[in-house]
Design a protein around this motif. Structure first.
Motif, short mmCIF file in Angstrom:
data_model
loop_
_atom_site.label_atom_id
_atom_site.label_comp_id
_atom_site.label_asym_id
_atom_site.label_seq_id
_atom_site.Cartn_x
_atom_site.Cartn_y
_atom_site.Cartn_z
N ARG A 179 0.85 -1.16 0.00
CA ARG A 179 0.00 0.00 0.00
C ARG A 179 0.90 1.22 0.00
NH1 ARG A 179 -4.09 0.44 4.85
NH2 ARG A 179 -3.59 -1.74 5.17
N ILE A 180 0.34 2.33 -0.41
CA ILE A 180 1.05 3.59 -0.24
C ILE A 180 0.37 4.30 0.91
CG2 ILE A 180 1.73 5.73 -1.32
CD1 ILE A 180 1.45 4.28 -4.02
N GLU A 181 1.14 4.52 1.98
CA GLU A 181 0.57 5.15 3.16
C GLU A 181 0.95 6.62 3.16
OE1 GLU A 181 -1.21 3.56 5.33
OE2 GLU A 181 -0.62 1.45 5.34
N THR A 182 0.10 7.41 3.75
CA THR A 182 0.45 8.79 4.00
C THR A 182 0.40 8.98 5.50
OG1 THR A 182 -0.63 9.37 1.96
CG2 THR A 182 -0.10 11.17 3.43
N ALA A 183 1.55 9.33 6.08
CA ALA A 183 1.60 9.43 7.54
C ALA A 183 1.98 10.85 7.93
CB ALA A 183 2.62 8.45 8.10
N PRO A 184 1.37 11.37 8.98
CA PRO A 184 1.80 12.67 9.48
C PRO A 184 3.16 12.55 10.14
CG PRO A 184 0.15 11.73 10.93
CD PRO A 184 0.28 10.79 9.77
N ALA A 185 3.90 13.64 10.14
CA ALA A 185 5.24 13.61 10.72
C ALA A 185 5.19 13.20 12.19
CB ALA A 185 5.89 14.98 10.57
N SER A 186 4.06 13.50 12.84
CA SER A 186 3.96 13.19 14.26
C SER A 186 3.92 11.69 14.54
CB SER A 186 2.71 13.85 14.83
OG SER A 186 1.59 13.35 14.16
N ALA A 187 3.59 10.89 13.52
CA ALA A 187 3.52 9.44 13.73
C ALA A 187 4.91 8.82 13.71
CB ALA A 187 2.63 8.81 12.66
N ILE A 188 5.91 9.61 13.37
CA ILE A 188 7.25 9.05 13.22
C ILE A 188 8.04 9.26 14.51
CG2 ILE A 188 9.41 9.23 11.92
CD1 ILE A 188 7.59 10.18 9.56
N ASP A 189 8.61 8.20 14.98
CA ASP A 189 9.39 8.27 16.20
C ASP A 189 10.85 8.06 15.84
OD1 ASP A 189 10.03 8.14 19.01
OD2 ASP A 189 10.35 6.00 18.63
N ARG A 190 11.68 9.06 16.12
CA ARG A 190 13.07 8.96 15.72
C ARG A 190 13.98 8.84 16.92
NH1 ARG A 190 13.68 12.77 10.55
NH2 ARG A 190 15.69 11.77 10.62
N SER A 191 13.42 8.57 18.07
CA SER A 191 14.24 8.58 19.28
C SER A 191 15.22 7.42 19.28
CB SER A 191 13.34 8.55 20.50
OG SER A 191 12.52 7.40 20.44
N ALA A 192 14.82 6.28 18.77
CA ALA A 192 15.71 5.13 18.77
C ALA A 192 16.66 5.23 17.58
CB ALA A 192 14.91 3.85 18.70
N ALA A 193 17.60 4.30 17.54
CA ALA A 193 18.58 4.33 16.46
C ALA A 193 17.88 4.17 15.11
CB ALA A 193 19.60 3.19 16.66
N ARG A 194 16.89 3.34 15.10
CA ARG A 194 16.18 3.13 13.84
C ARG A 194 14.80 3.78 13.96
NH1 ARG A 194 15.05 -2.94 12.67
NH2 ARG A 194 17.31 -3.05 12.48
N PRO A 195 14.44 4.64 13.04
CA PRO A 195 13.14 5.30 13.16
C PRO A 195 12.00 4.30 13.04
CG PRO A 195 14.48 6.28 11.41
CD PRO A 195 15.18 5.06 11.86
N ARG A 196 10.93 4.63 13.72
CA ARG A 196 9.74 3.79 13.66
C ARG A 196 8.56 4.69 13.33
NH1 ARG A 196 12.88 0.33 14.74
NH2 ARG A 196 12.89 -1.34 16.28
N VAL A 197 7.55 4.05 12.83
CA VAL A 197 6.35 4.82 12.55
C VAL A 197 5.13 4.00 12.97
CG1 VAL A 197 6.16 4.04 10.16
CG2 VAL A 197 5.15 6.21 10.80
N VAL A 198 4.14 4.67 13.44
CA VAL A 198 2.92 3.98 13.88
C VAL A 198 1.87 4.11 12.79
CG1 VAL A 198 1.13 3.84 15.61
CG2 VAL A 198 3.44 4.49 16.27
N ILE A 199 1.47 2.98 12.23
CA ILE A 199 0.43 2.99 11.20
C ILE A 199 -0.60 1.94 11.57
CG2 ILE A 199 -0.05 2.44 8.79
CD1 ILE A 199 1.92 4.33 8.09
N ASP A 200 -1.84 2.34 11.60
CA ASP A 200 -2.94 1.44 11.94
C ASP A 200 -2.68 0.71 13.25
OD1 ASP A 200 -3.93 2.19 9.54
OD2 ASP A 200 -3.35 0.34 8.49
N GLY A 201 -2.08 1.40 14.20
CA GLY A 201 -1.85 0.77 15.50
C GLY A 201 -0.69 -0.20 15.51
N LEU A 202 0.11 -0.21 14.45
CA LEU A 202 1.27 -1.10 14.42
C LEU A 202 2.54 -0.26 14.40
CD1 LEU A 202 0.14 -3.68 11.71
CD2 LEU A 202 0.20 -4.00 14.18
N ILE A 203 3.54 -0.72 15.11
CA ILE A 203 4.82 -0.04 15.05
C ILE A 203 5.64 -0.73 13.97
CG2 ILE A 203 6.89 0.60 16.32
CD1 ILE A 203 5.30 0.30 18.87
N LEU A 204 6.05 0.04 12.99
CA LEU A 204 6.78 -0.55 11.88
C LEU A 204 8.09 0.19 11.69
CD1 LEU A 204 3.76 -0.79 9.45
CD2 LEU A 204 4.85 -2.68 10.63
#
Lengths: 155, 813
Positions: free
Chosen positions: B602-627
């Motif tokens: 799928r092509i997702e569109t995520a707001p910048a706020s859904a992106i977590d960059r605190s860890a070494a590898r960035p994560r993003v929350v989409i549909d309640g999943l951390i990816l």
């Protein structure tokens, strides 16, 4: 007819009467969703429980309004719900006044009611609250275009 | 009395419908006593009832039929073709009379005698050898004048009818309006429930109310299902009349046709049954008239003398498919093509490039009729184009396939019901509209440049999968003011009309999709031709349903010229579909890359706020999943939202942040391996430009991980009233799930009172791995890691600290 219950409402500054049998209820009108490209006298649709009502701006449906005089009268936050041909409509009027009984038959007045009113009025009716113009619901719901078509057809 | 009469009419009608099929079945197998009994019972009942109501003509007709059938039952007479025809004629006449009675008309005089005579005559004058012996035992039925028969008929029949009614009637008749009222009542209840659910959510968790409310929800959805089913009717009611139709047609045309009906138990909306009645009848007429050959021709081709017409209904999800197949001569591709060229539907050069399928489906074009001579049976000025039109009106479609010499198959797809459809809600210019899902082919989100958006005169075109597709701006169609920004980056809903035409509808955003209960609109609104109905969203907001087919035809997107313009391209796409395809995009480094299309979920569109960059590898929350997220630029993001490609290898998922998604392309050029770049599978040329094809194997080996549910951190609270009423709300509002007392969860954060902690430690009791200790006094004893229990900030900070440590640990592990 004498003794019939009538709903008295102000439309375009005139006192009008609708047969209470036609009026299903009077509702507080909520949000109106406008309908793009629909005739101007259709203000939009609104929800009455699970039913969608077509909101009719009675002034414009008569052929008044549009242009500068569009805001001359305030509209009531209440609307009369009527049904015609299996569809339900909410009539936006200036104000809903009263429910009363007719004191006589609808009759004509010398000189007529004017072109806009003649199309929708069946005649003047005396009520307990004073004289009112008896409206024909189907003619009102046909909108001002209907009148124009008639004129065109006559020409 | 009027009620009785209405009952009589309704009952007779019902039996009429049923008996048509029975008669034909009985003719095919005269030994079938059950069928004979059914038909006999019908005429017998009619006879009895009409005596009761004083309809002497009906009585005499039914009496004649009854006599003949009684002879058959008693074995005095062998049912034959003539008898069946004569009985059918009587039943037809009865149907007409019933219609007249209902309408209150006087039925035209005369004609009854000849029908009655026909039942007799067939019996007396057929000099068939096979019938001689049976005739010997039979006496010509003695027909007394109708009047004289009345009395006896009535007495015999009355008790009979009662018994029948008691046995057969397991149904009741209800006015449809009543059903509609119940249905709208249930819809009201659903809305009230939604409103209540909203308020309950606002009020917070209330276990005493939530339980019963859940039950109410379940019951309501059950009731709703049941009510919807009440409007359903078995397609049998439609099928019931078909054997008779086929029998009459084949008799008229001198053909022999066997009907095979399947799937009569499929149910659909009764209005829909009425809508497809005519199209179905027309197709069957066609099949018998044009499809199935004369018996001699069939024998000459080595087929069975008797043609087979199979009609099968199947339900799949929200649609019903009906297949009508015959084993006749099949459609003649060349003749159809020649005819189409002659009528100017296509040109000779176009014909060369068209596939057989395309040509066959030309028969649904307006003004096309293959039969050279307009016969009595089909071709009464109603063509297959009307069939298609009628089906399209209700959101259905029709296709034909055929093998020369072996038969033809018409397949119809129709929605289950008119009133509930799957739909998509879209936003434009601050308004919200619904589009029937059945039209939606695909949703494309891309910049105007990537779509190669051009204006040709007043018409806008976009390039979609290498084809130029007309594009309508919904805002313009509706005359709305739309915002400029959205116009530069439109969301396109690709709509496929039932005729096969594809066009794009540009909207500002997709809102939601789900089942919509569609209500009709007032005629003055319908006249605008833009809307097909209205529906209410879950929040009770009314929304207009767009009439996609009508909007397309208003903009001339549905002419047959378009079909042809798109047709060849389509078949081309089919041919080239075997090439591997890839999603072309530009990443944040500005590199044009591609990833194999199969990987792209799928092509997702995520707001910048859904992106977590605190860890070494960035994560993003989409549909309640951390990816896991890769491809992010080093510097901070300037964009409020970004496009992400959601890639999956089946188990693991990861997201690839991209600057711009261009299109799905075919990998036509050779792939050059690039060993120096670990993440690149190859370089290739797409449209003359070099593109890096991402190595999926390396990508998933490095970054792939199964999706993690974005669960809230959990917390165990101390026992006691204070913790439940004062501490719990604070902790919960800070975003922690509170575990019930006594649950052991090693990952949970424990909050305990210091004295409890000390005791537990001293006794060596199990404690959660991470503990926050609370003390009762505001002042801390020195060297003690405790927090005063009303120190809000301190407590929240401690919770956050512990949670962060837990997460870091989890990741390290």
């Amino acid at each position: 007819m004498t003794g019939d219950l009538l709903v008295i409402a102000q439309i375009a500054g005139r006192r009008c009467a609708l047969s209470a049998l036609d009026v299903k209820s009077v509702i507080e009108i909520g949000t109106i969703t406008p309908i793009p490209r629909a005739p101007v006298w259709i203000a939009g649709i609104t929800a009455l429980r699970s039913q969608a009502l077509t909101v009719i701006d009675c002034r414009r449906a008569l052929g008044f309004g549009g242009g500068s005089d569009g805001n001359d009268w305030p509209t009531d936050h209440r609307a009369a719900v009527v049904a015609d041909g299996g569809h339900s409509y909410a009539l936006m009027v200036d104000s809903i006044e009263d429910i009363t009984t007719a004191a006589d038959e609808a009759g004509q007045v010398p000189g007529g009611f004017g072109p806009e009113w003649s199309r929708v009025a069946t005649g003047m009716v005396e009520t307990m609250a004073g004289p009112a113009l008896m409206l024909d619901l189907a003619a009102l719901l046909a909108g001002p275009e209907a009148a124009r078509h008639e004129i065109e057809a006559a020409v | 009395m009027d009620d009785l009469l209405a009952d009589f009419i309704a009952e007779t009608r019902e039996m009429l419908e049923a008996s048509g099929g029975e008669l034909v079945a009985w003719e095919a197998d005269p030994a079938d006593r059950a069928r004979l009994d059914t038909i006999f019972r019908f005429v017998h009942t009619v006879k009895g009832n009409c005596g009761f109501f004083d309809f002497p003509r009906l009585a005499s007709l039914s009496h004649a039929a009854e006599d003949a059938l009684a002879d058959c039952r008693a074995g005095r007479r062998e049912p034959d073709q003539q008898l069946v025809t004569a009985v059918l004629a009587i039943i037809d006449r009865i149907a007409l009379m019933i219609d007249a009675i209902e309408a209150g008309d006087e039925f035209p005089e005369g004609g009854d005698e000849s029908l009655i005579a026909a039942v007799d005559a067939s019996h007396e004058t057929v000099p068939s050898a096979s019938l001689t012996e049976s005739k010997e035992g039979s006496n010509p039925p003695l027909h007394a004048p109708a009047d004289a028969l009345l009395g006896t008929g009535e007495e015999q029949a009355a008790p009979y009818r009662r018994a029948d009614a008691a046995a057969a009637q397991r149904t009741i008749r209800l006015p449809v309006e009543l059903l509609d009222r119940v249905m709208s009542g249930v819809s009201d209840m659903v809305l009230a429930r939604n409103d209540l659910a909203h308020r309950l959510r606002q009020a917070g968790n209330q276990p005493t109310i939530d339980g019963p409310f859940e039950r109410l929800t379940t019951i309501l959805s059950d009731v709703r299902d049941a009510i919807t089913r009440m409007r359903m009717q078995r397609i049998e009611t439609l099928f019931g009349a078909l054997p008779r139709l086929v029998r009459d047609l084949s008799a008229e045309l001198g053909k022999q046709v066997m009907v095979d009906l399947d799937g009569g138990d499929v149910e659909l909306d009764r209005e829909m049954i009425e809508t497809i009645r005519d199209p179905l009848t027309h197709l069957i007429r066609n099949a018998v008239d044009h499809g199935i050959e004369q018996p001699s021709a069939r024998l000459a081709h080595g087929k069975r003398e008797i043609g087979l017409l199979a009609i099968a209904a199947r339900q799949s999800g929200n649609t019903i498919s009906i297949a009508i197949s015959d084993d006749g001569r099949g459609l003649d591709e060349d003749r159809i093509a020649a005819k189409a060229i002659a009528t100017g539907l296509i040109t000779a050069s176009e014909r060369q490039t068209m596939s057989r399928d395309k040509i066959l489906n030309l028969i649904f074009e307006p003004g096309f009729s293959t039969a050279e001579t307009v016969s009595n049976v089909s071709g009464r000025g109603v063509g297959l184009d009307v069939v298609r039109q009628n089906l399209e009106k209700v959101g259905g479609s029709i296709k034909v396939t055929s093998v020369p010499g072996q038969g033809t198959l018409f397949s119809l797809q129709i929605p289950l019901t008119l009133s509930i459809i799957a739909g998509l809600t879209v936003d434009v210019g601050g308004h919200r509209f619904a589009i029937p899902q059945s039209y939606v082919e695909e949703i494309v989100q891309a910049s105007a440049r990537a779509l190669d958006f051009t204006r040709m005169g007043e018409t806008a075109l976009v390039t979609f999968r290498g084809n130029r597709v007309p594009c309508l701006m919904l805002g313009e169609v509706l005359g709305l003011n739309t915002c400029e920004i959205a116009a530069r980056e439109p969301t396109l809903v690709m709509l496929r009309l039932a005729s096969g035409d594809l066009f794009a509808l540009a909207v500002e955003g997709i809102h939601n999709h789900g089942d919509l209960v569609v209500k009709p609109l007032a005629p003055a609104v319908m006249r605008s031709g833009l809307y097909a109905g209205s529906t209410l969203l879950d929040d009770g907001q009314p929304v207009l349903l767009l009439d996609v087919a009508n909007i397309a035809s208003q903009h001339n997107l549905m002419s047959d010229t378009r079909v042809r313009a798109i047709g060849p391209l389509e078949s081309e796409a089919v041919v080239t579909a075997e090439l591997p395809r890839a999603m072309l995009f530009t990443d944040f480094a500005g590199r044009r890359s591609a990833v194999r299309l199969e990987l792209v979920q799928r092509i997702e569109t995520a707001p910048a706020s859904a992106i977590d960059r605190s860890a070494a590898r960035p994560r993003v929350v989409i549909d309640g999943l951390i990816l896991p997220l890769i491809g992010l630029p080093e510097d901070a993001l300037a964009l409020p939202r970004m496009r992400l490609l959601r890639l999956s290898d089946g188990a693991c998922e990861l997201l690839y942040a991209v600057r711009e998604v261009e299109d799905a392309v075919e990998l036509k050029d050779t792939l050059h391996p690039v060993p120096e770049d670990a993440l690149a599978e190859a370089m290739t040329l797409i449209g003359g430009q070099p593109v890096t094809l991402i190595d999926a194997h390396a990508l998933f080996a490095l970054h792939g991980e199964p999706p993690l549910a974005a669960a809230r951190p959990r917390c165990v609270l101390p026992d006691g009233e204070w913790a439940r009423t004062i501490l719990a709300p604070l902790v919960a509002s800070a975003g922690y799930d509170i575990l019930p007392e006594g649950t052991a969860d090693p990952a949970a954060i424990g909050i305990v009172f210091d004295d409890v902690f000390e005791v537990a430690e001293a006794l060596g009791r199990a404690l959660p791995a991470r503990v926050i200790r609370l003390r009762d006094q505001p002042d801390a004893p020195p060297g003690c890691e405790t927090i005063y229990r009303y120190d809000r900030e301190g407590l929240l900070a401690a919770l956050a600290e512990v949670n962060r440590a837990a997460r870091a640990e989890g990741e390290a592990a």
